[in-house]
Design an enzyme around this catalytic site. Structure first.
Site, PDB file in Angstrom:
ATOM      1  N   CYS A 133       0.852  -1.194   0.000  1.00 27.90           N
ATOM      2  CA  CYS A 133       0.000   0.000   0.000  1.00 27.90           C
ATOM      3  C   CYS A 133       0.886   1.241   0.000  1.00 27.90           C
ATOM      4  CB  CYS A 133      -0.930   0.013   1.216  1.00 27.90           C
ATOM      5  SG  CYS A 133      -0.038   0.147   2.783  1.00 27.90           S
ATOM      6  N   ASP A 175       9.556  27.890 -31.684  1.00 27.79           N
ATOM      7  CA  ASP A 175      10.643  28.075 -32.639  1.00 27.79           C
ATOM      8  C   ASP A 175      10.112  27.727 -34.032  1.00 27.79           C
ATOM      9  OD1 ASP A 175      13.495  28.467 -33.300  1.00 27.79           O
ATOM     10  OD2 ASP A 175      13.372  26.348 -33.851  1.00 27.79           O
ATOM     11  N   CYS A 188       3.378   1.769   2.793  1.00 28.76           N
ATOM     12  CA  CYS A 188       4.637   1.043   2.620  1.00 28.76           C
ATOM     13  C   CYS A 188       5.631   1.899   1.841  1.00 28.76           C
ATOM     14  CB  CYS A 188       4.395  -0.271   1.889  1.00 28.76           C
ATOM     15  SG  CYS A 188       3.284  -1.422   2.722  1.00 28.76           S
TER      16      CYS A 188
END
Length: 751
Positions: free
Chosen positions: A14, A437, A17
């Site tokens: 989870c 550009d 953890c």
């Protein structure tokens, strides 16, 4: 000297953890880390003398396993979530939980001794079935921490132990087989919670696999082997009596391919790795990497990309990049890294989650005490406290961001859009100005000669000078010069083919002191004469008188002025075409409320032609490379949030300095390294598409976090007041996590 380490993590279940591992790693001296739950990995930056073993030890002390990832030919490995280890537990628990819940909840089914039957059926459910939660909680406790699994495990254990103690108390009180109904047991809550959380975990694992499916598909595109040509001594002799060498074809695993190896690519086969065509002509299908369905013609001297498909002829390709340096591996690494970081909203959620579990335990204890001391109903207090533990489990908070990022980056890779990380996602929200550009971004960058005022001799000198450069303007002049040379020799080879294959026919001798003037032009000594070519302003800065009537310049043309021995000789005009879809891209950017600015080193007249066709109001022309970052800084100083789109080395500084850098995939490695988002297809329409995807992802993450917070904020008080059944709480908690994951998967439908 900092270094980067990628770790494979095992044992995470989870978000708590991953948060715990991240906390353990970042506590080490000179270490910063980001842990990725969907990918079961951690990206660690080490700025100290710590070894890889020190990092793995820190993870192991947190109760998890860790190994250092090794570079592979296809980029990062994706660990599948395997739901099969949970499926037997879920099926077994479900079969046992159905009669437990049915008998417990239906009063008319309360036969004599039903509590004992339920207790026997519940024992394997709350032990074997719930073992994944107990195991994860134990690992966290061993590391002196608490996680979401701690809440689940403690809730199941409390409900079960209380129920078994109740049965024991009934026996002590003199009741045997038939226990009165006022001896309440909660086996149905413990069993139902286990089943609901197991099905939630199964659904999450499947959804997480779907979330990383696009990345796994991307990694799977690469070839597994290559047909390499090896030189071998045949043992035969030629007419002069010397031994002759022949080439044999050897099949080698892709991991054994090295730079410089020449391999065969037959029709229908994948190109083994990035390389340069040394023999043959074919069409390459790049759809898997770029999404572009039209095959690209390649021949001698052209570059090809690994994992693309050879559609027609046989090619011999010399490998130029292998392993983790290939385009495919770089793309996969970018996608993987994009899933690892955290936007600001998730970082806030992490800080809250870090203290959430202890706070929930405190609320649960206070709930029990309040019910017991105020009402005297300790059983109801335990009921409410248990419900608080179950309903508060903040799994949805942990899943909100990583799942959305995994789906978004995977979908982006399918569309040819590579986002570097969550910071780029956040930047798109505030962007109100996009600088584009001109050459290579809005125009094809394939320049052609329009006309020249130079004599044949002067133009030949200009072509010899430009042959030293790879700039699109230079290639146009070289192609035309090479074609003239071929025509004079009586050949019919086209100018474009000549230029692409090394500008055959151009005299490269007698050239000394060549210098590429950034953003300005070229200079060299050719046959003893000082030759300078470039923008008219460049020649004027060198004291050369350059004058010409403006009406002599073709609309949209780029001007190249030539001077020999400081004497102006005349002008040459080249131009390129606007890319397909550029007008649609600009229109969509405007519809998103974003202003556009055309930035170019070309003259104002050429820029105005392009801007007029595309509907761009603001133009910055005659801008040198060092001036591009100045334009970005100027607009930022005016309070605008600026995105820069470019493709060349001279765009790298502006890309890095902008609030958001977007590199076209046809550009240089330097440009892509400096950018936040890379467009693989170099299609201008991908620019607004990338911004829309990023904004959609960020909005979805915020929605996920809102609902996760709202769920916990509303549910905990309801549970504390005893208004929620623990069984219903378990179902609601599991549903909240599944909802967040399924909500994230909606990004797979992004168009």
């Amino acid at each position: 000297m900092s270094r980067e380490v990628d770790l494979d993590i095992t044992g995470m279940t989870c978000a708590s953890c991953s948060a715990r591992i991240e906390k353990k790693l970042t506590r080490l001296d000179g270490v910063s880390a980001e842990v990725n739950l969907p990918l079961n990995s951690a990206h660690v930056i080490v700025e100290s003398e710590l070894s890889d073993a020190d990092l793995m030890t820190a993870v192991e002390k947190a109760g998890y396993g860790a190994t250092v990832k090794t570079a592979s030919a296809s980029g990062p490995e994706i660990v599948d979530y395997d739901p099969r280890h949970l499926r037997p537990r879920f099926i077994g628990s479900l079969i046992l939980a159905v009669p437990i819940v049915a008998v417990s909840m239906v009063m008319s089914w309360h036969f004599p001794g039903w509590q004992w039957i339920v207790a026997i059926l519940a024992l394997p459910v709350v032990t074997w079935g719930a073992w994944p939660f107990h195991s994860a909680a134990f690992k966290a406790a061993r590391g002196r921490s608490t996680t979401m699994d701690t809440l689940v495990s403690v809730g199941i254990i409390v409900a079960s132990v209380y129920s078994y103690i109740t049965l024991g108390r009934a026996v002590v009180d003199g009741y045997g087989w038939q226990i009165p109904g006022d001896y309440h047991v909660w086996f149905e809550a413990a069993a139902a919670i286990t089943v609901f959380l197991l099905i939630g975990r199964l659904t999450e694992d499947r959804a997480k696999n779907r979330a990383t499916a696009a990345l796994k598909a991307l990694l799977g595109l690469g070839a597994k082997s290559a047909s390499v040509l090896r030189e071998t001594d045949s043992g035969d002799s030629d007419s002069a009596g010397t031994d002759t060498d022949t080439r044999v074809e050897v099949q080698v695993p892709i991991d054994e391919l090295t730079v410089g190896d020449v391999f065969i690519a037959r029709p229908g086969e994948k190109i083994a790795t990035d390389g340069e065509v040394v023999a043959g002509h074919s069409a390459i299908d790049e759809a898997m990497l770029t999404g572009e369905s039209v095959p690209v013609e390649v021949s001698l001297g052209d570059t090809v990309t690994g994992a693309t498909i050879n559609a027609s002829g046989v090619l011999e390709v010399r490998a130029t990049r292998v392993g983790s340096d290939t385009t495919l591996a770089t793309m996969a690494d970018l996608v993987s890294r994009a899933q690892t970081g955290k936007p600001a909203a998730q970082r806030l959620a992490d800080r809250i989650s870090a203290v959430f579990v202890p706070v929930v335990f405190a609320i649960s204890a206070l709930t029990l005490l309040a019910w017991g001391l105020i009402t005297g109903d300790w059983a109801m207090g335990l009921h409410a406290a248990l419900t608080v533990l179950i309903i508060a489990c903040p799994c949805a908070l942990g899943l909100a961001t990583p799942t959305a990022l995994a789906v978004s980056s995977g979908r982006g890779s399918q569309l040819g859009i590579l986002v570097s990380g969550p910071e780029a996602l956040e930047s798109t929200r505030s962007i109100d100005t996009v600088i584009l550009d001109k050459t290579g971004t809005l125009t094809t960058g394939v320049m052609t000669l329009l006309e020249t005022q130079l004599s044949d001799g002067d133009f030949a000198i200009l072509a010899r000078l430009e042959a030293q450069s790879e700039h699109p303007v230079a290639r146009a002049i070289v192609d035309a010069g090479a074609a003239d040379m071929k025509a004079a020799a009586g050949t019919t080879e086209t100018a474009r083919t000549v230029g692409r294959n090394g500008s055959a026919g151009i005299d490269r001798s007698g050239i000394e002191g060549f210098d590429n003037i950034p953003g300005g032009g070229l200079q060299a000594t050719i046959d003893g004469a000082e030759v300078l070519a470039g923008r008219p302003d460049l020649l004027r800065e060198r004291g050369i008188d350059v004058s010409f009537p403006l009406d002599s310049v073709p609309p949209g043309a780029t001007i190249v002025a030539l001077a020999i021995d400081s004497q102006f000789r005349g002008l040459t005009f080249v131009a390129d075409e606007i890319k397909t879809g550029a007008d649609e891209a600009i229109a969509e950017l405007h519809s998103l409320g974003i202003d556009t600015v055309l930035l170019t080193g070309d003259n104002a007249q050429a820029a105005e032609v392009v801007a007029g066709k595309l509907g761009i109001a603001e133009i910055r022309a005659d801008v040198r490379p060092e001036g591009k970052i100045a334009v970005v800084n100027e607009l930022q100083a005016e309070g605008q949030a600026v995105a820069m789109v470019g493709d060349g080395i001279n765009d790298a500084a502006a890309l890095a300095g902008a609030d958001l850098g977007i590199a076209m995939g046809s550009g240089t490695d330097a440009a892509m390294a400096a950018s936040d988002i890379t467009m693989v297809r170099s299609d201008p329409r991908q620019i607004p598409q990338a911004i829309r995807l990023s904004r959609r992802t960020l909005g979805l993450i915020k929605g996920n976090l809102f609902w996760a917070f709202a769920y916990n904020t509303a549910a905990v008080p309801i549970a504390a007041f005893g208004l929620l059944n623990p069984m219903i709480a378990g179902a609601a908690m599991a549903f909240s996590s599944v909802f967040v994951v399924l909500n994230s998967l909606r990004l797979l439908r992004f168009r």
